[in-house]
Design a protein around this motif. Structure first.
Motif, PDB file in Angstrom:
ATOM      1  N   LEU A  49      -9.455  12.643  19.036  1.00 52.99           N
ATOM      2  CA  LEU A  49      -9.907  13.212  17.543  1.00 52.99           C
ATOM      3  C   LEU A  49     -11.030  11.158  17.214  1.00 52.99           C
ATOM      4  CD1 LEU A  49      -6.751  14.117  15.505  1.00 52.99           C
ATOM      5  CD2 LEU A  49      -9.142  15.347  16.183  1.00 52.99           C
TER       6      LEU A  49
ATOM      7  N   ARG B 101     -12.843  10.770  13.808  1.00 50.29           N
ATOM      8  CA  ARG B 101     -12.665  12.189  12.528  1.00 50.29           C
ATOM      9  C   ARG B 101     -11.889  10.714  11.755  1.00 50.29           C
ATOM     10  NH1 ARG B 101     -15.435  16.038  15.214  1.00 50.29           N
ATOM     11  NH2 ARG B 101     -14.520  17.592  13.031  1.00 50.29           N
TER      12      ARG B 101
ATOM     13  N   ALA C 149      -8.403   9.199  14.894  1.00 46.70           N
ATOM     14  CA  ALA C 149      -8.359   9.507  13.784  1.00 46.70           C
ATOM     15  C   ALA C 149      -8.194   7.910  13.154  1.00 46.70           C
ATOM     16  CB  ALA C 149      -8.170  10.641  13.064  1.00 46.70           C
TER      17      ALA C 149
ATOM     18  N   ASP D 209     -13.013  15.661   8.142  1.00 40.83           N
ATOM     19  CA  ASP D 209     -12.242  16.624   9.270  1.00 40.83           C
ATOM     20  C   ASP D 209     -11.538  17.195   9.120  1.00 40.83           C
ATOM     21  OD1 ASP D 209     -14.905  15.414  11.022  1.00 40.83           O
ATOM     22  OD2 ASP D 209     -14.226  13.468  10.725  1.00 40.83           O
TER      23      ASP D 209
ATOM     24  N   SER E  30     -17.845  18.648   7.759  1.00 47.13           N
ATOM     25  CA  SER E  30     -17.813  18.517   8.882  1.00 47.13           C
ATOM     26  C   SER E  30     -17.934  19.397   9.723  1.00 47.13           C
ATOM     27  CB  SER E  30     -16.048  18.590   8.775  1.00 47.13           C
ATOM     28  OG  SER E  30     -15.661  18.007  10.070  1.00 47.13           O
TER      29      SER E  30
ATOM     30  N   SER F 283      -7.483  19.761  16.260  1.00 45.81           N
ATOM     31  CA  SER F 283      -8.548  19.407  16.693  1.00 45.81           C
ATOM     32  C   SER F 283      -9.964  20.343  16.492  1.00 45.81           C
ATOM     33  CB  SER F 283      -7.605  19.148  18.424  1.00 45.81           C
ATOM     34  OG  SER F 283      -7.138  18.427  18.365  1.00 45.81           O
ATOM     35  N   PRO F 284     -11.155  19.836  17.038  1.00 48.89           N
ATOM     36  CA  PRO F 284     -12.624  20.219  16.775  1.00 48.89           C
ATOM     37  C   PRO F 284     -12.363  22.036  17.787  1.00 48.89           C
ATOM     38  CG  PRO F 284     -12.631  18.104  16.866  1.00 48.89           C
ATOM     39  CD  PRO F 284     -11.035  18.408  17.320  1.00 48.89           C
TER      40      PRO F 284
END
Length: 246
Positions: free
Chosen positions: A5, A8, A32, A86, A134, A222-223
């Protein structure tokens, strides 16, 4: 080593203790920057110290979530500073009184609905434009098995969590063609102050802790998380459709 992260921005509500605090720390350890929302300034400062020790950073936001206009102001501040958000973790919640429905006072009913439902709707309403900015917006809301079980005397809490489930599933449907993923997370029985209030005679040593749950917030934030409109059930470590959770 790159953290999952890194770079983010993650907003976490109710992060002064319990699940929210553990989630904020885990997200911070994953890289993050945490927008930490809670009512208690002292607890936020303690969290900030822990996040700094983890090598990350936080923005502290002392906020009562029933101040709905303040949620809008927070959204504006995030936009002005970062132009995006995000991750949203909607964790703050209250139990209310365990009592027959006919004994619930209007004040208690309103308090539970305001925190568990309306504040989360206002949070989504304010943060949705930022999540859309995002490349992989993630919305994670803490639900409960009470939303499906509907046990006697748990009325306000059960109703509020069922409403939260519907809120998040609706948001997931409305963002289906975007990069946003919206998930519910059911922690099950954990060693928290809310659980202790609900089950005062329970042996806490038999329960898992918020720290055990925390890594799963990182997974869902998480992306590369690719599911939406579902429930991550921590006790079974499974992703369930609402029908399966019933």
């Amino acid at each position: 080593m790159t953290k999952p992260l890194d770079g983010r921005i993650a907003l976490v509500t109710g992060c002064s203790r319990g699940i929210g605090r553990a989630a904020a720390l885990a997200l911070a350890e994953a890289g993050a920057h945490i927008v930490a929302v809670a009512r208690t300034q002292g607890a936020l400062e303690e969290l900030d110290d822990a996040i700094r020790q983890a090598g990350s950073s936080a923005t502290l936001v002392p906020l009562d979530l029933t101040d709905f206009d303040a949620i809008d102001r927070l959204g504006l501040s995030i936009h002005e500073r970062w132009r995006k958000l995000d991750v949203v973790v909607g964790n703050a919640g209250i139990l209310g009184n365990l009592t027959p429905l006919g004994h619930v006072t209007p004040k208690t009913w309103s308090q539970v609905m305001d925190i568990n439902v309306t504040a989360n709707w206002r949070l989504l309403r304010s943060m949705d434009p930022l999540l859309r900015m995002s490349d992989a917006g993630r919305a994670i809301f803490v639900t409960s098995g009470a939303s499906q079980k509907c046990k006697a005397y748990w009325g306000p809490y059960s109703v509020s969590k069922a409403a939260l489930d519907a809120l998040v599933r609706t948001y997931a449907a409305e963002t289906e063609t975007t990069a946003i993923k919206a998930m519910l997370l059911n922690p099950g029985p954990l060693r928290t102050s809310m659980r202790k209030a609900a089950m005062p005679g329970e042996d806490e040593t038999t329960l898992k802790t918020p720290g055990d749950l925390a890594p799963h917030f990182v997974r869902l934030a998480s992306p590369d998380w690719d599911q939406s409109g579902k429930i991550y059930d921590f006790p079974s470590d499974r992703v369930l459709t609402p029908q399966m959770a019933a």
